[in-house]
Design a protein around this motif. Structure first.
Motif, mmCIF file in Angstrom:
data_model
loop_
_atom_site.group_PDB
_atom_site.id
_atom_site.type_symbol
_atom_site.label_atom_id
_atom_site.label_comp_id
_atom_site.label_asym_id
_atom_site.label_seq_id
_atom_site.Cartn_x
_atom_site.Cartn_y
_atom_site.Cartn_z
ATOM 1 N N ARG A 1 0.795 -1.227 0.000
ATOM 2 C CA ARG A 1 0.000 0.000 0.000
ATOM 3 C C ARG A 1 0.829 1.279 0.000
ATOM 4 O O ARG A 1 0.554 2.181 -0.804
ATOM 5 N N PRO A 2 1.851 1.431 0.854
ATOM 6 C CA PRO A 2 2.641 2.665 0.820
ATOM 7 C C PRO A 2 3.377 2.862 -0.505
ATOM 8 O O PRO A 2 3.410 3.971 -1.044
ATOM 9 N N LEU A 3 3.951 1.790 -1.050
ATOM 10 C CA LEU A 3 4.677 1.885 -2.310
ATOM 11 C C LEU A 3 3.745 2.345 -3.424
ATOM 12 O O LEU A 3 4.052 3.276 -4.171
ATOM 13 N N ALA A 4 2.602 1.712 -3.543
ATOM 14 C CA ALA A 4 1.656 2.050 -4.602
ATOM 15 C C ALA A 4 1.091 3.458 -4.418
ATOM 16 O O ALA A 4 0.922 4.199 -5.393
ATOM 17 N N THR A 5 0.819 3.844 -3.194
ATOM 18 C CA THR A 5 0.282 5.174 -2.923
ATOM 19 C C THR A 5 1.272 6.255 -3.347
ATOM 20 O O THR A 5 0.890 7.239 -3.984
ATOM 21 N N VAL A 6 2.532 6.057 -3.011
ATOM 22 C CA VAL A 6 3.569 7.026 -3.383
ATOM 23 C C VAL A 6 3.666 7.138 -4.900
ATOM 24 O O VAL A 6 3.701 8.238 -5.458
ATOM 25 N N VAL A 7 3.697 6.005 -5.577
ATOM 26 C CA VAL A 7 3.866 6.023 -7.030
ATOM 27 C C VAL A 7 2.660 6.667 -7.710
ATOM 28 O O VAL A 7 2.817 7.522 -8.587
ATOM 29 N N ILE A 8 1.463 6.313 -7.305
ATOM 30 C CA ILE A 8 0.267 6.885 -7.936
ATOM 31 C C ILE A 8 0.192 8.393 -7.705
ATOM 32 O O ILE A 8 0.018 9.177 -8.643
ATOM 33 N N GLY A 9 0.322 8.817 -6.462
ATOM 34 C CA GLY A 9 0.245 10.250 -6.167
ATOM 35 C C GLY A 9 1.349 11.049 -6.824
ATOM 36 O O GLY A 9 1.123 12.125 -7.380
ATOM 37 N N GLY A 10 2.556 10.504 -6.809
ATOM 38 C CA GLY A 10 3.683 11.208 -7.402
ATOM 39 C C GLY A 10 3.614 11.282 -8.911
ATOM 40 O O GLY A 10 3.953 12.304 -9.502
ATOM 41 N N ILE A 11 3.152 10.221 -9.540
ATOM 42 C CA ILE A 11 3.055 10.240 -11.004
ATOM 43 C C ILE A 11 1.984 11.221 -11.452
ATOM 44 O O ILE A 11 2.164 11.934 -12.444
ATOM 45 N N LEU A 12 0.888 11.283 -10.722
ATOM 46 C CA LEU A 12 -0.161 12.242 -11.097
ATOM 47 C C LEU A 12 0.357 13.677 -11.015
ATOM 48 O O LEU A 12 0.189 14.459 -11.958
ATOM 49 N N SER A 13 1.002 14.019 -9.908
ATOM 50 C CA SER A 13 1.502 15.393 -9.774
ATOM 51 C C SER A 13 2.649 15.667 -10.737
ATOM 52 O O SER A 13 2.717 16.730 -11.353
ATOM 53 N N SER A 14 3.536 14.720 -10.889
ATOM 54 C CA SER A 14 4.680 14.905 -11.774
ATOM 55 C C SER A 14 4.245 15.082 -13.225
ATOM 56 O O SER A 14 4.804 15.914 -13.948
ATOM 57 N N THR A 15 3.267 14.314 -13.647
ATOM 58 C CA THR A 15 2.810 14.403 -15.033
ATOM 59 C C THR A 15 2.187 15.756 -15.322
ATOM 60 O O THR A 15 2.504 16.399 -16.324
ATOM 61 N N VAL A 16 1.316 16.196 -14.450
ATOM 62 C CA VAL A 16 0.671 17.501 -14.650
ATOM 63 C C VAL A 16 1.713 18.606 -14.673
ATOM 64 O O VAL A 16 1.713 19.467 -15.561
ATOM 65 N N LEU A 17 2.621 18.568 -13.744
ATOM 66 C CA LEU A 17 3.622 19.621 -13.673
ATOM 67 C C LEU A 17 4.639 19.518 -14.805
ATOM 68 O O LEU A 17 5.123 20.537 -15.294
ATOM 69 N N THR A 18 4.948 18.297 -15.252
ATOM 70 C CA THR A 18 5.861 18.146 -16.388
ATOM 71 C C THR A 18 5.243 18.731 -17.647
ATOM 72 O O THR A 18 5.916 19.387 -18.435
ATOM 73 N N LEU A 19 3.970 18.510 -17.835
ATOM 74 C CA LEU A 19 3.309 19.004 -19.039
ATOM 75 C C LEU A 19 3.084 20.514 -19.012
ATOM 76 O O LEU A 19 3.062 21.158 -20.054
ATOM 77 N N LEU A 20 2.926 21.088 -17.829
ATOM 78 C CA LEU A 20 2.625 22.518 -17.732
ATOM 79 C C LEU A 20 3.838 23.371 -17.355
ATOM 80 O O LEU A 20 4.065 24.425 -17.947
ATOM 81 N N VAL A 21 4.602 22.922 -16.386
ATOM 82 C CA VAL A 21 5.679 23.749 -15.837
ATOM 83 C C VAL A 21 6.988 23.562 -16.603
ATOM 84 O O VAL A 21 7.713 24.533 -16.827
ATOM 85 N N LEU A 22 7.304 22.342 -17.009
ATOM 86 C CA LEU A 22 8.581 22.099 -17.684
ATOM 87 C C LEU A 22 8.748 22.917 -18.967
ATOM 88 O O LEU A 22 9.817 23.505 -19.173
ATOM 89 N N PRO A 23 7.727 23.026 -19.823
ATOM 90 C CA PRO A 23 7.898 23.912 -20.990
ATOM 91 C C PRO A 23 8.157 25.372 -20.600
ATOM 92 O O PRO A 23 8.963 26.050 -21.229
#
Length: 162
Positions: free
Chosen positions: A110-132
């Motif tokens: 549960r902790p491993l999956a929770t970290v990966v799911i939450g982090g990927i969601l935030s990272s993806t949004v920010l990668t698509l918006l903030v990185l450019p």
């Protein structure tokens, strides 16, 4: 691989975005930080860097094809939208069964999956918006210098022919 420190650092900006989402997901689910959550953060960092690398390398290839900075950023972000979203979706959905597990071993999963799911969601949004936007900030001055050199060379050429 990227050949300069600016782009290398830009690729790694996804890591803090990912860590923030992982920590927030642990907090929202009231799961303590553990060794398995730490392993999740390591896996998450790899996916975040991969997404940033996909975006930056494509924008750079467009710039190498003599596309203007803003056009390359726009085209790169739009063209890499699908691959980045697909990577995030596959990783997130793959961990959902682990995140909702209640049987034997769930306290580790549960902790491993929770970290990966939450982090990927935030990272993806920010990668698509903030990185450019960060790429624009990092390379905007280079673009201005190049344009001013072209303008100076263009102004000097007629004077030299007189």
């Amino acid at each position: 691989m990227l050949g300069n420190i600016k782009d290398g650092l830009l690729v790694f900006t996804g890591v803090p975005f990912a860590l923030t989402g992982g920590i927030l997901a642990l907090w929202l689910r009231d799961i303590p930080l553990s060794i398995s959550a730490g392993v999740g953060f390591i896996a998450l960092s790899g996916v975040a860097v991969l997404n940033g690398l996909v975006m930056i390398s494509y924008i750079r290839s467009l710039r190498d094809d003599d596309l203007a900075l803003d056009d390359a950023i726009r085209e790169g972000a739009l063209t890499r939208l699908r691959p980045v979203l697909m990577t995030a979706q596959v990783a997130s959905l793959g961990f959902v069964p682990m995140a909702i597990a209640v049987g034997t071993g769930a306290e580790v999963q549960r902790p491993l999956a929770t970290v990966v799911i939450g982090g990927i969601l935030s990272s993806t949004v920010l990668t698509l918006l903030v990185l450019p936007a960060l790429y624009r900030l990092a390379h905007g001055r280079d673009e201005q210098r190049q344009l001013s050199r072209i303008a100076v060379a263009g102004a000097a050429a007629p004077a030299a022919s007189i």
